[in-house]
Design a protein around this motif. Structure first.
Motif, short mmCIF file in Angstrom:
data_model
loop_
_atom_site.label_atom_id
_atom_site.label_comp_id
_atom_site.label_asym_id
_atom_site.label_seq_id
_atom_site.Cartn_x
_atom_site.Cartn_y
_atom_site.Cartn_z
N SER A 84 0.16 -0.71 -0.15
CA SER A 84 -0.21 -0.27 0.49
C SER A 84 0.95 1.26 0.01
O SER A 84 1.98 1.06 1.08
N TYR A 85 0.64 1.78 -1.38
CA TYR A 85 1.40 3.59 -1.24
C TYR A 85 0.45 4.52 -0.62
O TYR A 85 -0.56 4.75 -1.35
N PRO A 137 -11.86 2.17 -0.60
CA PRO A 137 -11.44 2.18 0.96
C PRO A 137 -10.71 1.45 1.86
O PRO A 137 -10.26 -0.13 1.72
N PRO A 138 -9.49 2.05 3.06
CA PRO A 138 -8.91 0.54 3.81
C PRO A 138 -9.88 0.06 4.37
O PRO A 138 -10.51 -0.09 4.79
N PRO A 139 -8.51 -0.96 4.45
CA PRO A 139 -9.34 -1.91 5.58
C PRO A 139 -9.87 -1.25 7.04
O PRO A 139 -9.24 -0.29 7.44
N ALA A 143 -6.80 3.61 8.91
CA ALA A 143 -7.50 4.39 9.01
C ALA A 143 -5.97 5.89 8.13
O ALA A 143 -5.11 5.14 8.51
N PHE A 144 -6.54 6.38 7.65
CA PHE A 144 -5.89 6.77 6.62
C PHE A 144 -5.08 8.30 7.91
O PHE A 144 -3.61 8.70 7.22
N ALA A 145 -5.96 9.07 8.73
CA ALA A 145 -5.64 9.32 9.62
C ALA A 145 -4.84 8.70 10.74
O ALA A 145 -3.74 9.91 11.44
N ASP A 146 -4.69 7.35 11.08
CA ASP A 146 -3.87 7.04 11.89
C ASP A 146 -2.43 6.94 11.32
O ASP A 146 -1.05 7.23 11.70
N VAL A 147 -2.41 7.24 9.90
CA VAL A 147 -1.02 6.67 8.53
C VAL A 147 -0.75 8.61 9.44
O VAL A 147 0.53 8.55 9.26
N ILE A 161 -2.31 3.76 -3.23
CA ILE A 161 -2.34 2.79 -4.15
C ILE A 161 -1.95 2.09 -3.57
O ILE A 161 -1.13 1.09 -2.95
N VAL A 162 -2.74 0.66 -3.91
CA VAL A 162 -2.88 -0.78 -3.67
C VAL A 162 -1.63 -2.14 -4.88
O VAL A 162 -2.84 -1.98 -5.88
#
Length: 218
Positions: A84-85, A137-139, A143-147, A161-162
């Motif tokens: 995952s990018y 959608p992410p798993p 969550a993208f906020a966590d990244v 991008i996966v």
């Protein structure tokens, strides 16, 4: 395998999304310190997660045969890993960043998998396609906020991008020599101690050995 995917994405972005423009393509972690040091328009493809796609895992072994037709080795099926990018655009103006993201999105939407000419080296060993998705959608466990929180930066528009890469496990089982003496059964009496070893399937002798067949009296 990861290096080949990085190279493929870099070429795809440069050739199809940026069209030769003077925009840097990097794979750095987009932290606050990195953002402060950046001094040119940049597309960042940050690899933030690697995990197996267990839904694609296959059981069983594949057989490789020699020139004589006999099985020589057996291998487990390839495993599939999701890379995952986090793709972001960095310029002086948000409008320019949005234009870059639009170009990137249109570029990735054209491809359901990495182009065959970009699948090289270890990535090509399995002979399988390398699927690519954008913006799903992410798993539930991420969550993208966590990244962004883990990177210590502020939330920023991005594309997810996966790339699903088939990976040869490298495990090889050597096959034993082909059977040459047929099947036989060893039998033993666990109580009396008798044994009958090497029992084979009965084969009737030729007719010339058996003699003429007798007729039953009526």
């Amino acid at each position: 395998m990861i290096a080949q995917i990085d190279d493929a994405l870099r070429i795809l972005v440069r050739n199809e999304a940026l069209g030769g423009s003077e925009v840097d393509v990097v794979f750095d972690a987009p932290t606050k310190d990195w953002a402060a040091r950046r001094n040119a328009p940049t597309v960042n493809l940050y690899l933030y997660d690697i995990r197996e796609d267990v839904r694609r895992r296959e059981r069983g072994l594949s057989e490789q045969r020699g020139d004589d037709g006999y099985v020589r080795t057996r291998r487990p099926a390839p495993r599939h890993f999701k890379l995952s990018y986090l793709v972001t655009a960095w310029t002086q103006r948000p409008e320019d960043e949005h234009r870059l993201l639009d170009q990137l999105l249109r570029c990735f939407l054209k491809h359901d998998a990495l182009p065959d000419d970009l699948v090289v080296g270890p990535l090509a060993e399995t002979g399988l396609v390398v699927p690519l998705t954008v913006g799903l959608p992410p798993p539930e466990d991420r969550a993208f906020a966590d990244v962004w929180s883990a990177l210590g930066g502020e939330l920023k528009p991005s594309l997810d991008i996966v790339v699903i890469a088939p990976v040869d496990t490298g495990i090889v089982y050597q096959a034993g020599p082909p059977a040459s003496k047929g099947t036989q059964v060893d039998m033993s009496d666990l109580i009396g101690g008798g044994a009958d070893l090497g029992r084979r399937q009965h084969t009737a002798p030729p007719a010339s050995v058996r003699g003429p067949r007798r007729r039953r009296p009526r």
